[in-house]
Write an enzyme that holds these catalytic residues in place. Structure first.
Site, PDB file in Angstrom:
ATOM      1  N   ASN A   1       0.850  -1.190   0.000  1.00 53.25           N
ATOM      2  CA  ASN A   1       0.000   0.000   0.000  1.00 53.25           C
ATOM      3  C   ASN A   1       0.888   1.244   0.000  1.00 53.25           C
ATOM      4  OD1 ASN A   1       0.496   0.856   2.858  1.00 53.25           O
ATOM      5  ND2 ASN A   1      -0.340  -1.190   3.216  1.00 53.25           N
TER       6      ASN A   1
ATOM      7  N   ASP B   1      -4.470  -6.155   5.001  1.00 50.10           N
ATOM      8  CA  ASP B   1      -5.532  -6.944   5.619  1.00 50.10           C
ATOM      9  C   ASP B   1      -5.475  -8.400   5.186  1.00 50.10           C
ATOM     10  OD1 ASP B   1      -6.686  -4.892   7.108  1.00 50.10           O
ATOM     11  OD2 ASP B   1      -7.742  -4.123   5.353  1.00 50.10           O
TER      12      ASP B   1
ATOM     13  N   LYS C   1       8.943 -17.501  -9.829  1.00 49.60           N
ATOM     14  CA  LYS C   1       8.270 -16.375 -10.479  1.00 49.60           C
ATOM     15  C   LYS C   1       7.154 -16.891 -11.389  1.00 49.60           C
ATOM     16  CE  LYS C   1       8.979 -12.455 -13.455  1.00 49.60           C
ATOM     17  NZ  LYS C   1       9.639 -12.076 -14.684  1.00 49.60           N
TER      18      LYS C   1
ATOM     19  N   PRO D   1      -3.573 -11.521  10.668  1.00 44.83           N
ATOM     20  CA  PRO D   1      -3.928 -11.252  12.065  1.00 44.83           C
ATOM     21  C   PRO D   1      -4.019  -9.750  12.304  1.00 44.83           C
ATOM     22  CG  PRO D   1      -1.630 -11.941  11.879  1.00 44.83           C
ATOM     23  CD  PRO D   1      -2.257 -12.151  10.530  1.00 44.83           C
ATOM     24  N   ASP D   2      -4.979  -9.335  13.111  1.00 43.73           N
ATOM     25  CA  ASP D   2      -5.081  -7.914  13.474  1.00 43.73           C
ATOM     26  C   ASP D   2      -4.225  -7.704  14.724  1.00 43.73           C
ATOM     27  OD1 ASP D   2      -5.824  -5.398  14.507  1.00 43.73           O
ATOM     28  OD2 ASP D   2      -7.679  -5.469  13.335  1.00 43.73           O
ATOM     29  N   ILE D   3      -3.045  -7.150  14.510  1.00 43.74           N
ATOM     30  CA  ILE D   3      -2.056  -7.058  15.595  1.00 43.74           C
ATOM     31  C   ILE D   3      -2.549  -6.104  16.679  1.00 43.74           C
ATOM     32  CG2 ILE D   3       0.388  -6.721  16.111  1.00 43.74           C
ATOM     33  CD1 ILE D   3       0.797  -6.806  12.966  1.00 43.74           C
TER      34      ILE D   3
HETATM   35  O1  C5P Z   1      -8.755  -2.056  10.575  1.00 46.70           O
HETATM   36  P1  C5P Z   1      -7.754  -1.057  10.124  1.00 46.70           P
HETATM   37  O2  C5P Z   1      -6.686  -1.627   9.256  1.00 46.70           O
HETATM   38  O3  C5P Z   1      -8.350   0.198   9.556  1.00 46.70           O
HETATM   39  O4  C5P Z   1      -7.065  -0.585  11.493  1.00 46.70           O
HETATM   40  C1  C5P Z   1      -5.982   0.274  11.507  1.00 46.70           C
HETATM   41  C2  C5P Z   1      -5.243   0.117  12.792  1.00 46.70           C
HETATM   42  O5  C5P Z   1      -5.061  -1.236  13.133  1.00 46.70           O
HETATM   43  C3  C5P Z   1      -3.852   0.681  12.678  1.00 46.70           C
HETATM   44  O6  C5P Z   1      -3.454   1.120  13.969  1.00 46.70           O
HETATM   45  C4  C5P Z   1      -3.052  -0.515  12.234  1.00 46.70           C
HETATM   46  O7  C5P Z   1      -1.683  -0.381  12.547  1.00 46.70           O
HETATM   47  C5  C5P Z   1      -3.702  -1.628  13.007  1.00 46.70           C
HETATM   48  N1  C5P Z   1      -3.708  -2.926  12.314  1.00 46.70           N
HETATM   49  C6  C5P Z   1      -2.947  -3.976  12.809  1.00 46.70           C
HETATM   50  N2  C5P Z   1      -2.991  -5.196  12.187  1.00 46.70           N
HETATM   51  C7  C5P Z   1      -3.769  -5.392  11.113  1.00 46.70           C
HETATM   52  C8  C5P Z   1      -4.544  -4.338  10.602  1.00 46.70           C
HETATM   53  C9  C5P Z   1      -4.476  -3.118  11.230  1.00 46.70           C
HETATM   54  O8  C5P Z   1      -2.208  -3.782  13.783  1.00 46.70           O
HETATM   55  N3  C5P Z   1      -3.798  -6.579  10.529  1.00 46.70           N
END
Ligand code: C5P
Length: 398
Positions: free
Chosen positions: A208, A276, A286, A304-306
């Site tokens: 991104n 995401d 490749k 994973p959402d850290i």
């Molecule tokens: O859900 P979204 O991506 O909009 O959330 C943004 C926040 O969550 C940011 O602080 C980002 O660093 C954190 N985040 C994370 N792991 C992910 C997605 C987002 O830590 N997989």
């Protein structure tokens, strides 16, 4: 905060020398003793009289002033201080320091000192970007010199860009941190930053537009306030700040592992733009066009959402967990919902619609969402956003 600290302040010849006068005042207000040294070029911008009046000390100007040598030799002068500060640090002074030249009082003191040196560079943006200055800066950082700024903005020469000397409060905070006296002294803060790269095959990836600028500024601000910073960064466009523990990662899952390994922490700031999704059927070789005209079928799995994981952990949760929310519409509503969903304490929300120029740009206009509601901050440099957030974090942890 700086009671009885002795600071040797070298004032170089730049238009920002006037800020050194204010710096002397602020340092003295905090109880520091300032011994000023004015370079020949510095004298073109501020007078020895104003400098010595504000410092209430003699101003040192000349290496070959025998009276000075009789009073206090340059070796002693350079070592009597707790910290040597160069503000403004011009391109010329930086070059002399990097090369170890000692042709005048300022450079001799810098070569003779056994104390830490903090510089506040300032110069025209082209001079700052010049390969020679890049080389000198890299050398100085490798030599352990501390650097505060420069910031971005419109400069006295009318050009816009990096090269403006850090503002006085920022320099004072950096001095406090260098002397181990910042409000975050003894605290550990984790900062995530940059994009993540999710491989498709060995040469391609999904990414991104995050430059990592806000995260790097955050880490620098927390460092300047005295924190030990673990800086977990994806492949960012901006270099990591000096004086932080850098953990370079590529993917979201590597970032997750690095964050968990860096715990425990007093606070965690999640400024990374984490992908995401990752490609689960990434090729080991490749990928080739197969002639069928059909695109490859990529399969995705959610990363994973850290932030959510750390915010929702029981034992070992940092006292303050701060997330960022990059939105392109109804920022406050989305960010408020995100704060609740993720379970973090604060959300720093911003509008990253392309017309704002925020993603990848030097400025940010944020909204801080806490348990007490939403505050809109005016548009300002990312460094300034970071400094203010750092101060709020220091307050919250106090
Ligand atoms: O859900 P979204 O991506 O909009 O959330 C943004 C926040 O969550 C940011 O602080 C980002 O660093 C954190 N985040 C994370 N792991 C992910 C997605 C987002 O830590 N997989």
């Amino acid at each position: 905060m700086l009671a009885d600290k002795r600071i040797l302040l070298i004032i170089g010849g730049g238009i920002a020398a006037y800020k050194a006068l204010d710096l002397i005042r602020r340092l003295r207000e905090q109880g520091a003793h300032v011994t000023p040294v004015l370079t020949r070029a510095g004298e073109e911008f501020v007078t020895p009289l104003s400098v010595s009046a504000l410092a209430a000390e003699k101003v040192y100007r000349d290496l070959f002033d025998l009276t000075d040598e009789a009073e206090m030799g340059h070796i002693e002068l350079s070592r009597a201080a707790d910290l040597v500060v160069v503000a403004p640090a011009t391109a010329d002074l930086m070059a002399k320091m990097a090369a170890g030249l000692a042709g005048d009082l300022a450079s001799t003191l810098l070569l003779a000192t056994d104390k830490r040196v903090l510089i506040a560079p300032t110069m025209n943006v082209r001079m700052w970007d010049h390969p020679a200055t890049r080389r000198n800066l890299a050398q100085l950082l490798a030599d352990g010199v501390l650097v505060v700024g420069p910031g971005e903005g419109t400069m006295a020469c009318g050009e816009f860009g990096a090269g403006r000397m850090a503002e006085v409060p920022e320099i004072v905070a950096a001095i406090g941190a260098a002397l181990g006296d910042g409000p975050l002294k003894g605290r550990h803060v984790i900062v995530t930053s940059g994009p993540t790269h999710e491989p498709i095959d060995p040469v391609r990836y999904i990414a991104n537009r995050s430059s990592g600028a806000q995260g790097a500024a955050m880490a620098a601000a927390l460092r300047d306030l005295g924190a030990r910073v673990s800086f977990v960064t994806g492949p960012a466009a901006v270099p990591p700040p000096a004086g932080v523990d850098v953990v370079a990662v590529e993917t979201a899952r590597e970032m997750q592992a690095a964050v968990l390994a860096a715990l425990p922490a007093d606070a965690a700031v999640f400024a990374a733009a984490v992908a995401d999704w990752r490609v689960v059927n990434a090729a080991t070789q490749k990928m080739k066009k197969d002639g069928s005209g059909l695109p490859p079928a990529l399969e995705f799995a959610e990363n994973p959402d850290i932030l959510a994981q750390v915010a929702q952990m029981g034992a070992g949760r940092p006292r303050l967990v701060v997330g960022f929310a990059a939105e392109t519409e109804t920022v406050a509503d989305h960010a408020t919902a995100k704060r609740a969903r993720k379970g973090c304490d604060w959300i720093v929300a911003n509008d990253v619609s392309p017309e704002t120029g925020i993603m990848g740009g030097g400025e940010n206009a944020v909204m801080l969402i806490t348990g007490d509601g939403a505050e809109s901050w005016p548009r300002m440099a990312k460094g300034e956003v970071a400094r203010r957030l750092g101060l709020r974090i220091a307050d919250a942890l106090a």
